[in-house]
Design a protein around this motif. Structure first.
Motif, PDB file in Angstrom:
ATOM      1  N   ALA A 415       0.782  -1.205  -0.019  1.00 39.30           N
ATOM      2  CA  ALA A 415       0.002   0.004   0.038  1.00 39.30           C
ATOM      3  C   ALA A 415       0.580   0.638  -0.194  1.00 39.30           C
ATOM      4  CB  ALA A 415      -0.700   0.137   1.348  1.00 39.30           C
ATOM      5  N   LEU A 416       1.513   1.645   0.857  1.00 44.56           N
ATOM      6  CA  LEU A 416       2.383   2.782   0.579  1.00 44.56           C
ATOM      7  C   LEU A 416       3.620   2.326  -0.661  1.00 44.56           C
ATOM      8  CD1 LEU A 416       4.941   4.089   2.655  1.00 44.56           C
ATOM      9  CD2 LEU A 416       5.783   2.896   3.192  1.00 44.56           C
ATOM     10  N   ILE A 417       4.180   1.696  -0.663  1.00 43.93           N
ATOM     11  CA  ILE A 417       4.699   1.386  -2.695  1.00 43.93           C
ATOM     12  C   ILE A 417       3.258   2.311  -3.375  1.00 43.93           C
ATOM     13  CG2 ILE A 417       5.997  -0.126  -4.416  1.00 43.93           C
ATOM     14  CD1 ILE A 417       6.733  -1.754  -1.818  1.00 43.93           C
ATOM     15  N   LEU A 418       2.291   1.760  -3.415  1.00 40.88           N
ATOM     16  CA  LEU A 418       1.482   2.092  -4.112  1.00 40.88           C
ATOM     17  C   LEU A 418       1.203   3.084  -4.495  1.00 40.88           C
ATOM     18  CD1 LEU A 418      -1.325  -0.361  -4.650  1.00 40.88           C
ATOM     19  CD2 LEU A 418       0.114   0.338  -6.590  1.00 40.88           C
ATOM     20  N   LEU A 419       1.105   4.161  -3.218  1.00 40.79           N
ATOM     21  CA  LEU A 419       0.488   5.246  -2.718  1.00 40.79           C
ATOM     22  C   LEU A 419       1.614   6.501  -3.160  1.00 40.79           C
ATOM     23  CD1 LEU A 419      -1.656   6.991  -1.279  1.00 40.79           C
ATOM     24  CD2 LEU A 419      -0.188   7.028   0.824  1.00 40.79           C
ATOM     25  N   CYS A 420       3.027   6.054  -2.613  1.00 40.80           N
ATOM     26  CA  CYS A 420       4.114   7.115  -3.011  1.00 40.80           C
ATOM     27  C   CYS A 420       4.615   6.771  -4.871  1.00 40.80           C
ATOM     28  CB  CYS A 420       4.912   6.597  -2.001  1.00 40.80           C
ATOM     29  SG  CYS A 420       5.077   6.595  -0.769  1.00 40.80           S
ATOM     30  N   SER A 421       4.444   5.896  -5.237  1.00 42.34           N
ATOM     31  CA  SER A 421       4.675   5.640  -6.815  1.00 42.34           C
ATOM     32  C   SER A 421       3.903   7.303  -7.213  1.00 42.34           C
ATOM     33  CB  SER A 421       4.211   4.406  -7.918  1.00 42.34           C
ATOM     34  OG  SER A 421       2.753   3.907  -7.396  1.00 42.34           O
ATOM     35  N   ILE A 422       2.936   7.043  -6.682  1.00 36.78           N
ATOM     36  CA  ILE A 422       2.065   8.151  -7.819  1.00 36.78           C
ATOM     37  C   ILE A 422       2.863   9.976  -7.896  1.00 36.78           C
ATOM     38  CG2 ILE A 422      -0.180   9.715  -8.702  1.00 36.78           C
ATOM     39  CD1 ILE A 422      -1.597   7.458  -6.802  1.00 36.78           C
ATOM     40  N   PRO A 423       3.144  10.340  -6.454  1.00 39.60           N
ATOM     41  CA  PRO A 423       4.064  11.412  -6.793  1.00 39.60           C
ATOM     42  C   PRO A 423       5.340  10.980  -7.183  1.00 39.60           C
ATOM     43  CG  PRO A 423       3.617  10.535  -4.189  1.00 39.60           C
ATOM     44  CD  PRO A 423       2.591   9.781  -5.047  1.00 39.60           C
ATOM     45  N   VAL A 424       6.198   9.434  -7.155  1.00 35.65           N
ATOM     46  CA  VAL A 424       7.210   9.445  -8.018  1.00 35.65           C
ATOM     47  C   VAL A 424       7.651   9.551  -8.909  1.00 35.65           C
ATOM     48  CG1 VAL A 424       9.096   7.817  -8.268  1.00 35.65           C
ATOM     49  CG2 VAL A 424       7.970   7.791  -6.028  1.00 35.65           C
ATOM     50  N   VAL A 425       6.610   9.406  -9.682  1.00 33.63           N
ATOM     51  CA  VAL A 425       6.285   9.325 -11.233  1.00 33.63           C
ATOM     52  C   VAL A 425       6.098  10.821 -11.704  1.00 33.63           C
ATOM     53  CG1 VAL A 425       4.531   9.627 -13.201  1.00 33.63           C
ATOM     54  CG2 VAL A 425       5.357   7.779 -11.973  1.00 33.63           C
ATOM     55  N   GLN A 426       4.997  11.922 -11.120  1.00 34.58           N
ATOM     56  CA  GLN A 426       5.434  13.436 -10.913  1.00 34.58           C
ATOM     57  C   GLN A 426       6.488  13.520 -10.363  1.00 34.58           C
ATOM     58  OE1 GLN A 426       2.156  15.351  -8.314  1.00 34.58           O
ATOM     59  NE2 GLN A 426       2.466  16.607  -9.392  1.00 34.58           N
ATOM     60  N   PHE A 427       6.940  13.530  -9.860  1.00 32.46           N
ATOM     61  CA  PHE A 427       8.835  14.103  -9.061  1.00 32.46           C
ATOM     62  C   PHE A 427       9.619  13.579 -10.493  1.00 32.46           C
ATOM     63  CE2 PHE A 427      12.923  13.006  -6.927  1.00 32.46           C
ATOM     64  CZ  PHE A 427      13.200  14.277  -7.285  1.00 32.46           C
ATOM     65  N   CYS A 428       9.808  12.824 -10.696  1.00 31.26           N
ATOM     66  CA  CYS A 428       9.959  11.885 -12.120  1.00 31.26           C
ATOM     67  C   CYS A 428      10.042  12.899 -13.510  1.00 31.26           C
ATOM     68  CB  CYS A 428      10.151  10.594 -12.499  1.00 31.26           C
ATOM     69  SG  CYS A 428      11.212   9.675 -11.173  1.00 31.26           S
ATOM     70  N   THR A 429       8.294  13.427 -13.638  1.00 34.01           N
ATOM     71  CA  THR A 429       8.017  13.926 -14.426  1.00 34.01           C
ATOM     72  C   THR A 429       8.501  15.298 -14.487  1.00 34.01           C
ATOM     73  OG1 THR A 429       6.285  12.289 -15.184  1.00 34.01           O
ATOM     74  CG2 THR A 429       5.856  14.513 -15.664  1.00 34.01           C
ATOM     75  N   THR A 430       9.135  15.480 -14.010  1.00 30.83           N
ATOM     76  CA  THR A 430       9.222  16.846 -12.971  1.00 30.83           C
ATOM     77  C   THR A 430      10.969  17.423 -13.150  1.00 30.83           C
ATOM     78  OG1 THR A 430       7.572  18.014 -11.619  1.00 30.83           O
ATOM     79  CG2 THR A 430       9.345  19.477 -12.251  1.00 30.83           C
ATOM     80  N   ALA A 431      11.191  16.334 -12.499  1.00 29.29           N
ATOM     81  CA  ALA A 431      13.157  16.622 -12.761  1.00 29.29           C
ATOM     82  C   ALA A 431      13.291  15.606 -14.089  1.00 29.29           C
ATOM     83  CB  ALA A 431      13.020  15.488 -11.548  1.00 29.29           C
ATOM     84  N   PHE A 432      13.134  15.496 -14.894  1.00 29.75           N
ATOM     85  CA  PHE A 432      13.311  14.690 -15.922  1.00 29.75           C
ATOM     86  C   PHE A 432      12.313  15.323 -17.320  1.00 29.75           C
ATOM     87  CE2 PHE A 432      13.667  10.606 -13.334  1.00 29.75           C
ATOM     88  CZ  PHE A 432      15.014  11.548 -13.398  1.00 29.75           C
ATOM     89  N   SER A 433      11.732  16.473 -17.218  1.00 32.27           N
ATOM     90  CA  SER A 433      11.150  17.329 -17.619  1.00 32.27           C
ATOM     91  C   SER A 433      11.558  17.561 -19.326  1.00 32.27           C
ATOM     92  CB  SER A 433      10.713  18.850 -17.410  1.00 32.27           C
ATOM     93  OG  SER A 433      11.767  19.526 -17.289  1.00 32.27           O
ATOM     94  N   LEU A 434      12.617  17.611 -19.311  1.00 28.18           N
ATOM     95  CA  LEU A 434      13.335  17.560 -20.529  1.00 28.18           C
ATOM     96  C   LEU A 434      13.334  16.413 -21.203  1.00 28.18           C
ATOM     97  CD1 LEU A 434      16.368  20.202 -19.502  1.00 28.18           C
ATOM     98  CD2 LEU A 434      13.815  20.461 -20.883  1.00 28.18           C
ATOM     99  N   TYR A 435      13.466  15.550 -20.898  1.00 29.94           N
ATOM    100  CA  TYR A 435      13.300  13.778 -21.386  1.00 29.94           C
ATOM    101  C   TYR A 435      12.315  13.577 -22.167  1.00 29.94           C
ATOM    102  CZ  TYR A 435      13.580   9.003 -21.112  1.00 29.94           C
ATOM    103  OH  TYR A 435      13.757   7.239 -21.592  1.00 29.94           O
ATOM    104  N   ALA A 436      11.110  13.864 -21.122  1.00 32.26           N
ATOM    105  CA  ALA A 436       9.960  13.944 -20.287  1.00 32.26           C
ATOM    106  C   ALA A 436       9.375  14.413 -21.705  1.00 32.26           C
ATOM    107  CB  ALA A 436       9.039  13.108 -19.514  1.00 32.26           C
ATOM    108  N   HIS A 437       9.039  15.610 -22.475  1.00 36.35           N
ATOM    109  CA  HIS A 437       8.796  16.436 -23.058  1.00 36.35           C
ATOM    110  C   HIS A 437       7.957  16.352 -24.004  1.00 36.35           C
ATOM    111  CE1 HIS A 437       7.563  20.441 -24.396  1.00 36.35           C
ATOM    112  NE2 HIS A 437       8.394  20.598 -25.464  1.00 36.35           N
ATOM    113  N   GLY A 438       6.901  16.708 -24.042  1.00 39.14           N
ATOM    114  CA  GLY A 438       5.651  16.400 -25.130  1.00 39.14           C
ATOM    115  C   GLY A 438       5.206  15.062 -25.119  1.00 39.14           C
ATOM    116  N   THR A 439       5.665  14.086 -23.641  1.00 37.64           N
ATOM    117  CA  THR A 439       4.946  13.043 -22.987  1.00 37.64           C
ATOM    118  C   THR A 439       3.101  13.527 -22.627  1.00 37.64           C
ATOM    119  OG1 THR A 439       5.283  12.852 -21.004  1.00 37.64           O
ATOM    120  CG2 THR A 439       6.783  11.611 -22.996  1.00 37.64           C
ATOM    121  N   ALA A 440       2.270  12.151 -23.102  1.00 34.44           N
ATOM    122  CA  ALA A 440       1.155  12.373 -22.214  1.00 34.44           C
ATOM    123  C   ALA A 440       1.016  12.216 -20.741  1.00 34.44           C
ATOM    124  CB  ALA A 440       0.225  11.064 -22.910  1.00 34.44           C
TER     125      ALA A 440
END
Length: 503
Positions: A415-440
């Motif tokens: 449950a902790l992994i699932l709950l934290c996986s959502i902010p982890v993806v948001q964090f990585c999307t922001t941290a790697f915004s140049l790598y993930a530019h133009g993605t859904a």
């Protein structure tokens, strides 16, 4: 890009990408089954099948959601239709995660714990679990619907410009006086917000991510510092061969601690303190569990000392992993400071360039390193939760130990992994915004969710990032000063006994 019918811009998804994605899914499933089989407690073998299915489902969803970002990067290059399909897929994945968190895991946890109670029939287990689950659903659904109707709009910022056409005499050129102004024009700009109503799945994603951020910054902030230090200390304080008289003395001491804890445990069981909902009772029971955990760990190390010091490969492996963990933590801290805290030309792409260059050098190598950095955050989160449980009595410990992990601890950690996986993806999307530019996912997190009413103030001002960064630094200093999870063994047992007697 040629303007016109967007369908003419689409291209087929690479078969290599589909094959690699299928292999990754299969590898994740096999790894999850391996973890479940080798970590489960002896008492749970060949039973508790429903919680085990839930554990496998939860781990799969968490891992897939984290690894979907590089897949999104590859898919988004295939055209707008594929990006739209990816956006739908993201929403399906996260709505499923929320459903598992709210509906499935609580029911499985309540059912499993009622199953362990004495004189509890199967029908009574289901009724008790369904009653608690019904209350959970009502509270979550009412909160979610109320916040969606009141705060379900996103305020998307944009710039409007007022331009005056004034040419320089005799040159035909124009003068620009604003950094936001189109080159060659004299203009003034002003920022505005356009209000759009988000869909219910997108708002559910945003609210789940917002809730997950509190757990993520707390546990990951502690875990990013604790993980490399504890791995190194595992090697540093590894069991050594003991003289016979020292071994006998330590064994006698452990037997005494065991007898004291057995007496306290019988009293707790007799008075049903472990089933009490009162805060002070939970604190006493958590302290008792902590004392038992340390007793088991000290006994295991004593047994290893009696055999000559245990397997050296395990402890040198911890030393090797500590260097890698330290490197990952330092890289994350540098990237947060150099890229995520900075704006404009001061930003250093750092890991963005690393992933892009690796993908250019060898296919999917950037994806592998992205997976290592993102899953390291999950690992640090689990470590931080365990560390907080050992240091503070109001946290319940749920250790993951080979062959000794009960299903309720499995369910809690999933449950902790699932709950934290959502902010982890948001964090990585922001941290790697140049790598993930133009993605859904950039459209979902970077444009809609980060600009939701009320939530936008936390994301726009980097509140969570500053807390994460600061907590990691504070934890580093604290663990350097107090590296052990406990004080003297005698004091731990005495504290546990005194707490019980006071109760």
């Amino acid at each position: 890009r040629v303007h016109g019918d967007s369908r003419s811009e689409e291209c087929m998804i690479s078969p290599v990408l589909i094959i690699c994605a299928s292999i990754a899914v299969l590898a994740i499933l096999v790894a999850n089954v391996y973890v479940l089989v080798y970590f489960q407690h002896e008492d749970d073998k060949n039973q508790a099948w429903f919680p085990k299915i839930v554990v496998l489902l939860g781990l799969f969803l968490a891992e897939i959601s984290v690894m979907m970002l590089p897949f999104d990067v590859a898919i988004s290059e295939s055209g707008q239709i594929h990006r739209d399909n990816m956006e739908i897929l993201w929403q399906v994945i996260y709505m499923t995660i929320v459903g598992v968190l709210v509906l499935v895991i609580p029911f499985a946890l309540f059912y499993y714990e009622s199953e362990t109670a004495e004189d509890n029939k199967k029908s009574a287990q289901c009724v008790q679990a369904l009653q608690i689950e019904a209350c959970t659903i009502v509270v979550v659904l009412l909160t979610l619907l109320l916040m969606f109707f009141l705060l379900g709009e996103a305020l998307i910022p944009y710039w409007s410009y007022t331009t005056t056409f004034e040419a320089k005499p005799g040159t035909g050129d124009y003068t620009a006086i604003s950094p936001h102004c189109p080159s060659g024009f004299q203009c003034s700009g002003k920022q505005h917000n356009i209000e759009i109503r988000t869909t219910f799945p997108v708002y559910t994603m945003g609210l789940a991510s917002f809730l997950g951020w509190f757990f993520f910054v707390l546990f990951a902030g502690v875990g990013l510092a604790a993980l490399p230090i504890d791995l190194f200390n595992e090697f540093r304080f590894r069991p050594r061969k003991l003289p016979l008289d020292e071994f006998v003395r330590k064994r006698t001491e452990l037997n005494k601690r065991s007898s004291e804890l057995k007496t306290a445990g019988e009293k707790i069981l007799q008075d049903k303190v472990h089933q009490s909902k009162k805060k002070k009772h939970k604190k006493v029971f958590n302290k008792f569990k902590k004392a038992v955990y340390f007793l088991e760990r000290d006994w295991e190390k004593l047994v290893e000392s009696s055999k000559g010091g245990g397997n050296p490969l395990v402890y040198y492996g911890c030393l090797f992993l500590s260097f890698f963990a330290f490197a990952f933590t330092i890289c994350w801290l540098i990237h947060i400071a150099a890229f995520m805290f900075m704006k404009g030309k001061k930003r250093n792409p750092f890991l963005n360039n690393l992933f892009t260059d690796l993908d250019s050098s060898f296919p999917f190598l950037g994806t592998v390193f992205y997976g290592l950095f993102s899953f390291y955050l999950i690992w640090a989160t689990i470590k931080g939760n365990m560390k907080m449980g050992l240091r503070f009595m109001w946290f319940t410990i749920h250790p993951m130990k080979l062959g000794q992990t009960m299903m309720n601890s499995f369910l809690f950690n999933v449950a902790l992994i699932l709950l934290c996986s959502i902010p982890v993806v948001q964090f990585c999307t922001t941290a790697f915004s140049l790598y993930a530019h133009g993605t859904a996912i950039e459209n979902l997190f970077g444009i809609q969710i980060t600009n939701l009413k009320f939530l936008r103030y936390f994301f726009a001002n980097n509140v969570f990032l500053y807390v994460l960064f600061s907590l990691t630094g504070i934890t580093f200093l604290y663990l350097m000063a107090f590296p052990n999870d406990k004080r003297k063994k005698k004091d731990d047992i005495r504290d546990s006994e005194d707490a019980w007697m006071a109760f």
